[in-house]
Design an enzyme around this catalytic site. Structure first.
Site, PDB file in Angstrom:
ATOM      1  N   PRO A   1       0.825  -1.224   0.000  1.00 23.36           N
ATOM      2  CG  PRO A   1      -0.755  -1.528   1.712  1.00 23.36           C
ATOM      3  CD  PRO A   1       0.553  -2.058   1.185  1.00 23.36           C
TER       4      PRO A   1
ATOM      5  CD  GLU B   1      -1.416  -4.218  10.435  1.00 26.72           C
ATOM      6  OE1 GLU B   1      -1.360  -3.036  10.073  1.00 26.72           O
ATOM      7  OE2 GLU B   1      -2.442  -4.927  10.330  1.00 26.72           O
TER       8      GLU B   1
ATOM      9  NE  ARG C   1      -4.845  -6.603 -22.027  1.00 25.03           N
ATOM     10  CZ  ARG C   1      -5.797  -7.232 -22.704  1.00 25.03           C
ATOM     11  NH1 ARG C   1      -6.229  -8.404 -22.297  1.00 25.03           N
ATOM     12  NH2 ARG C   1      -6.311  -6.691 -23.777  1.00 25.03           N
TER      13      ARG C   1
ATOM     14  CG  ASP D   1      -4.471  -0.964 -22.522  1.00 23.52           C
ATOM     15  OD1 ASP D   1      -3.690  -0.500 -21.697  1.00 23.52           O
ATOM     16  OD2 ASP D   1      -4.176  -1.836 -23.357  1.00 23.52           O
TER      17      ASP D   1
HETATM   18  C1  9D3 Z   1      -5.552  -2.508   7.691  1.00 19.76           C
HETATM   19  C2  9D3 Z   1      -4.089  -2.570   7.796  1.00 19.76           C
HETATM   20  N1  9D3 Z   1      -3.512  -1.265   7.446  1.00 19.76           N
HETATM   21  C3  9D3 Z   1      -3.297  -0.523   8.702  1.00 19.76           C
HETATM   22  C4  9D3 Z   1      -3.015   0.893   8.516  1.00 19.76           C
HETATM   23  C5  9D3 Z   1      -2.247  -1.404   6.748  1.00 19.76           C
HETATM   24  C6  9D3 Z   1      -2.246  -2.465   5.700  1.00 19.76           C
HETATM   25  C7  9D3 Z   1      -1.316  -3.497   5.765  1.00 19.76           C
HETATM   26  C8  9D3 Z   1      -1.305  -4.476   4.787  1.00 19.76           C
HETATM   27  C9  9D3 Z   1      -3.126  -2.441   4.640  1.00 19.76           C
HETATM   28  C10 9D3 Z   1      -3.126  -3.431   3.677  1.00 19.76           C
HETATM   29  C11 9D3 Z   1      -2.214  -4.447   3.751  1.00 19.76           C
HETATM   30  C12 9D3 Z   1      -2.179  -5.516   2.720  1.00 19.76           C
HETATM   31  N2  9D3 Z   1      -2.172  -4.930   1.371  1.00 19.76           N
HETATM   32  C13 9D3 Z   1      -1.236  -5.216   0.464  1.00 19.76           C
HETATM   33  O1  9D3 Z   1      -0.364  -6.031   0.721  1.00 19.76           O
HETATM   34  C14 9D3 Z   1      -1.253  -4.507  -0.797  1.00 19.76           C
HETATM   35  C15 9D3 Z   1      -2.182  -3.544  -1.335  1.00 19.76           C
HETATM   36  C16 9D3 Z   1      -3.388  -2.966  -0.818  1.00 19.76           C
HETATM   37  O2  9D3 Z   1      -3.878  -3.264   0.287  1.00 19.76           O
HETATM   38  N3  9D3 Z   1      -4.037  -2.040  -1.594  1.00 19.76           N
HETATM   39  C17 9D3 Z   1      -3.580  -1.667  -2.811  1.00 19.76           C
HETATM   40  N4  9D3 Z   1      -2.475  -2.162  -3.325  1.00 19.76           N
HETATM   41  C18 9D3 Z   1      -1.780  -3.089  -2.581  1.00 19.76           C
HETATM   42  S1  9D3 Z   1      -0.359  -3.811  -3.055  1.00 19.76           S
HETATM   43  C19 9D3 Z   1      -0.226  -4.712  -1.677  1.00 19.76           C
END
Ligand code: 9D3
Length: 238
Positions: free
Chosen positions: A76, A103, A141, A156
């Site tokens: 994220p 996390e 793709r 696309d």
């Molecule tokens: C609810 C947990 N969050 C607390 C602030 C942090 C969090 C940790 C791990 C949020 C999501 C994740 C797992 N997500 C991914 O590994 C992830 C992801 C995503 O959640 N959204 C968009 N792209 C990606 S790429 C990897």
């Protein structure tokens, strides 16, 4: 989880030899009886953090097969994936895609091993596996000789940064809704112009950010400007 990649375009890419996938499960690289891959966070707080050692061992095993690989961490905290990045990654011969759970991953593993970090959007998922599959699907793709003739004509909407026009197929009328007359006219120039107008109009309505980007790169042509003006008038929202 990755069974989804055995369908559609990623499957075809693998059958053609353009894409090869292999998986390394961090739990297979643990040394304790419980096969522990996570631990409590230093500093306290909720959730668990993925330990360095199993991931480092899994990455070392992957590197034996892929000595030159670029390591991408799906997270994220990454830059948002876009068409330009997909195009660039599709020319990188070896990728190791690192997926986290819990996390996240101990920051030192990221500092030691990761070359780039990408997110697929601002919403919370449970882990990096689905984002990795999104990345692999999009890359598939772009690989040579993967799309058949009927697919490859369809590039696309993000290539020229306009949304696609509406599409219709038979029957010509459903529940009182007919296909726009121009599409039945056989007038290919008029059809092309109608499609461009719809693309401009929908982009203006739904993704004004894309239209502004496009205007920055090259100002809309006179034709495009007047088609968009027509669309706005037709919509009664100009
Ligand atoms: C609810 C947990 N969050 C607390 C602030 C942090 C969090 C940790 C791990 C949020 C999501 C994740 C797992 N997500 C991914 O590994 C992830 C992801 C995503 O959640 N959204 C968009 N792209 C990606 S790429 C990897």
């Amino acid at each position: 989880m990755f069974a989804a990649l055995n369908y559609g375009i990623p499957r075809r890419a693998q059958e053609k030899g353009a894409l090869e996938l292999e998986y390394w499960d961090p739990r297979c690289y643990t040394t304790d009886v419980h096969r522990t891959v996570d631990d409590t966070p230093y500093g306290g707080g909720p959730g668990m953090v993925m330990k360095v050692a199993p991931l480092q061992a899994a990455i070392a095993a992957a590197r034996e097969k892929l000595p030159k690989a670029t390591i991408i961490y799906l997270s994220p905290q990454g830059k948002r994936l876009d068409h330009a990045t997909i195009a660039q990654l599709s020319e990188t011969p070896e990728l190791i895609l690192l997926c986290g759970r819990y996390e996240g991953i101990d920051e030192r593993l990221i500092a030691l091993e990761v070359d780039a970090e990408y997110s697929i959007g601002d919403y919370v998922l449970s882990g990096g596996e689905l984002p990795a599959m999104v990345l692999i699907d999009a890359i598939s793709r772009h690989l040579p000789n993967v799309l058949g003739d009927s697919d490859s004509a369809i590039e696309d909407s993000f290539v020229d940064a306009l949304l696609d026009c509406p599409h219709y197929t038979r029957p010509a009328e459903i529940a009182g809704k007919s296909v726009p007359d121009v599409l039945l006219s056989g007038d290919h120039a008029a059809i092309k112009q109608w499609r461009l107008k719809q693309s401009l109009g929908r982009t203006w309505e739904r993704r004004p950010d894309l239209l502004e980007n496009r205007a920055k790169q090259k100002t809309l042509s006179k034709l495009e400007q007047s088609l968009l003006e027509d669309y706005k008038k037709d919509s009664g929202r100009s």
